[in-house]
Design an enzyme around this catalytic site. Structure first.
Site, PDB file in Angstrom:
ATOM      1  N   CYS A 102      16.438   8.206  22.955  1.00 51.57           N
ATOM      2  CA  CYS A 102      16.678   8.909  21.683  1.00 51.57           C
ATOM      3  C   CYS A 102      18.080   9.500  21.505  1.00 51.57           C
ATOM      4  O   CYS A 102      18.650   9.367  20.411  1.00 51.57           O
ATOM      5  CB  CYS A 102      15.618   9.978  21.448  1.00 51.57           C
ATOM      6  SG  CYS A 102      14.695  10.509  22.872  1.00 51.57           S
ATOM      7  N   ARG A 131      13.129   6.168  35.303  1.00 49.51           N
ATOM      8  CA  ARG A 131      12.439   7.428  35.572  1.00 49.51           C
ATOM      9  C   ARG A 131      11.985   7.422  37.030  1.00 49.51           C
ATOM     10  O   ARG A 131      11.462   6.415  37.508  1.00 49.51           O
ATOM     11  CB  ARG A 131      11.228   7.610  34.652  1.00 49.51           C
ATOM     12  CG  ARG A 131      11.609   7.671  33.184  1.00 49.51           C
ATOM     13  CD  ARG A 131      10.395   7.848  32.294  1.00 49.51           C
ATOM     14  NE  ARG A 131      10.765   7.766  30.892  1.00 49.51           N
ATOM     15  CZ  ARG A 131       9.893   7.802  29.879  1.00 49.51           C
ATOM     16  NH1 ARG A 131       8.604   7.919  30.139  1.00 49.51           N
ATOM     17  NH2 ARG A 131      10.316   7.724  28.628  1.00 49.51           N
ATOM     18  N   ASP A 151      11.816   0.837  21.581  1.00 50.77           N
ATOM     19  CA  ASP A 151      11.981   2.073  20.833  1.00 50.77           C
ATOM     20  C   ASP A 151      12.435   1.827  19.402  1.00 50.77           C
ATOM     21  O   ASP A 151      13.097   0.834  19.096  1.00 50.77           O
ATOM     22  CB  ASP A 151      13.053   2.944  21.501  1.00 50.77           C
ATOM     23  CG  ASP A 151      12.434   4.086  22.293  1.00 50.77           C
ATOM     24  OD1 ASP A 151      11.308   4.478  21.972  1.00 50.77           O
ATOM     25  OD2 ASP A 151      13.091   4.577  23.223  1.00 50.77           O
ATOM     26  N   HIS A 153      13.983   4.731  16.284  1.00 50.19           N
ATOM     27  CA  HIS A 153      14.186   6.104  15.842  1.00 50.19           C
ATOM     28  C   HIS A 153      14.513   6.079  14.362  1.00 50.19           C
ATOM     29  O   HIS A 153      15.478   5.447  13.954  1.00 50.19           O
ATOM     30  CB  HIS A 153      15.291   6.771  16.661  1.00 50.19           C
ATOM     31  CG  HIS A 153      14.940   6.858  18.113  1.00 50.19           C
ATOM     32  ND1 HIS A 153      15.396   5.943  19.045  1.00 50.19           N
ATOM     33  CD2 HIS A 153      14.131   7.707  18.789  1.00 50.19           C
ATOM     34  CE1 HIS A 153      14.893   6.248  20.229  1.00 50.19           C
ATOM     35  NE2 HIS A 153      14.118   7.300  20.098  1.00 50.19           N
ATOM     36  N   LYS A 232       2.417  13.865  18.515  1.00 52.29           N
ATOM     37  CA  LYS A 232       2.469  12.404  18.490  1.00 52.29           C
ATOM     38  C   LYS A 232       1.092  11.798  18.240  1.00 52.29           C
ATOM     39  O   LYS A 232       0.059  12.436  18.489  1.00 52.29           O
ATOM     40  CB  LYS A 232       3.049  11.865  19.799  1.00 52.29           C
ATOM     41  CG  LYS A 232       2.299  12.301  21.054  1.00 52.29           C
ATOM     42  CD  LYS A 232       2.931  11.746  22.322  1.00 52.29           C
ATOM     43  CE  LYS A 232       2.137  12.188  23.545  1.00 52.29           C
ATOM     44  NZ  LYS A 232       2.397  11.369  24.727  1.00 52.29           N
ATOM     45  N   HIS A 278      10.149   9.146  16.338  1.00 55.25           N
ATOM     46  CA  HIS A 278      10.289   8.274  17.509  1.00 55.25           C
ATOM     47  C   HIS A 278       9.041   7.388  17.525  1.00 55.25           C
ATOM     48  O   HIS A 278       7.938   7.885  17.329  1.00 55.25           O
ATOM     49  CB  HIS A 278      10.290   9.068  18.822  1.00 55.25           C
ATOM     50  CG  HIS A 278      11.268  10.188  18.891  1.00 55.25           C
ATOM     51  ND1 HIS A 278      12.286  10.230  19.819  1.00 55.25           N
ATOM     52  CD2 HIS A 278      11.376  11.340  18.184  1.00 55.25           C
ATOM     53  CE1 HIS A 278      12.975  11.348  19.682  1.00 55.25           C
ATOM     54  NE2 HIS A 278      12.434  12.045  18.687  1.00 55.25           N
TER      55      HIS A 278
END
Length: 403
Positions: A102, A131, A151, A153, A232, A278
């Protein structure tokens, strides 16, 4: 067959090895290596994703996987997520390898003056993230340390929130239908470790709930499981065994535009703050591939199969014609292999069945003489003689309809 045996038969790690799709190596724990056949599936997923996003008004971007630590402090990831991040030190500067995409989208939004007429702006990115997962939790493609999020945005005005989320929900439904997945929906609300004010969170949660009710979509509330920056909607797809997998997500974010001072100029030449949405559909390419492998038990539909047909000449005398057929089918856009080993055709058929190739094309004296082929379908057996034109028509229909 018991449920346990069925699950084990579909294990994506075993099938990934058997079908030569991907491998895991000690040299890079949790960071999968994709083999040529695995890349075919991956590329098909990405091609579908890029094609549909372009058609519905998204602009594709690509942002760096490593950026200065100050950026992640500004975004809030440092405070809320730094234990899961990887770091580097370059030219006496601290950098972080991104765990999320993001902030890069925000920097592109902020790179020029924006007008209310431009909104909504929809940036789509197949972004590689890292991660740090505990080594004991790593599991094939399902739980990894490096993966590509599909993704997007969206930067929207407040009056556009509901219509844009509706469009996202429609797009997610379309993608899951393509693979034959049904799904369940959860609305995840404010966690204990949240950013921003309770009032903003209430507005955001209310907006998501309003869209779900308007579309008459059944959902459950998952209290306290929202992202630290916003509530979300999570999508849990159901595979052929009825197992649930969390994949897609739609997140509403009033926080990050505030932190990065995002703005657009309104109708009366005054600055306004956009809201960020998102969202991901696959969740990650790697995880979605693992789910597909287990869902189909490696028997991929024709359009996804790494090898769509295998040509099996009965003897060396039929090789020349076999390679001619291969060339014709490849020129028509199909993925074809020839099994040119000096082996009995029965063995070649058994091995093609084991590799789960959708079609086998048998070539013998009769086929060479008639300039035809004998077609055989995985699991279903012989279909019969047909011309090269007929087989191209059959394959084209399955490819176009994503069968």
């Amino acid at each position: 067959m018991s449920m346990e045996m069925e699950v084990e038969k579909r294990n994506h790690r075993k099938l990934g090895q058997q079908l030569e799709l991907f491998m895991s190596m000690e040299e890079a724990p949790g960071m999968p290596f994709f083999l040529p056949k695995g890349m075919v599936i991956r590329n098909e997923l990405e091609h579908l994703w890029k094609q549909r996003h372009q058609q519905v008004g998204y602009q594709e971007i690509k942002t760096p996987i490593m950026m200065k630590q100050e950026l992640w402090e500004q975004s809030g990831h440092w405070e809320h997520y730094h234990e899961n991040m990887y770091f580097s030190h370059v030219d006496e500067q601290n950098y972080a390898i991104r765990p999320m995409n993001c902030p890069g989208s925000v920097l592109i939004f902020n790179s020029k003056r924006r007008s209310y007429r431009e909104l909504p702006i929809r940036f789509a990115e197949l972004g590689l993230v890292h991660r740090h997962e505990l080594s004991g939790s790593l599991n094939g493609l399902l739980r990894v340390r490096s993966f590509t999020q599909d993704d997007a945005h969206l930067f929207v005005r407040e009056d556009q929130i509901e219509s844009e989320i509706e469009k996202v929900l429609d797009l997610i439904d379309e993608f899951y239908s393509t693979f034959g997945f049904s799904y369940k929906i959860e609305l995840s609300t404010r966690p204990e470790d949240f950013m921003g004010s309770v009032e903003i969170w209430d507005r955001a949660e209310s907006a998501l709930e309003k869209v779900l009710k308007k579309k008459e979509l059944p959902y459950q509330i998952n209290h306290g499981d929202g992202a630290f920056y916003g509530p979300k909607i999570d999508f849990h797809i159901l595979d052929s065994l009825g197992r649930s997998w969390q994949c897609g997500t739609v997140q509403l974010d009033f926080q990050m535009p505030e932190k990065f001072h995002c703005q657009y100029i309104g109708e009366v030449n005054k600055p306004h703050r956009p809201i960020m949405i998102h969202r991901a559909i696959y969740g990650s390419i790697e995880r979605f591939m693992a789910i597909l492998i287990e869902h189909f038990a490696g028997d991929f539909p024709f359009w996804l199969s790494p090898v769509q047909a295998k040509i099996l000449p009965i003897s060396d005398a039929h090789l020349s014609y076999a390679y001619q057929i291969k060339q014709d089918l490849e020129l028509a856009g199909f993925r074809i292999e020839v099994d040119d080993r000096v082996e009995k055709v029965g063995l070649k058929i058994r091995e093609a069945e084991k590799q789960k190739v959708p079609y086998m094309i048998i070539i013998g004296d009769q086929e060479v003489e008639n300039e035809s082929i004998a077609l055989r379908k995985h699991k279903d057996g012989n279909i019969g003689q047909m011309s090269i034109q007929d087989i191209i028509a059959r394959f084209s229909e399955e490819k176009v309809n994503r069968q």
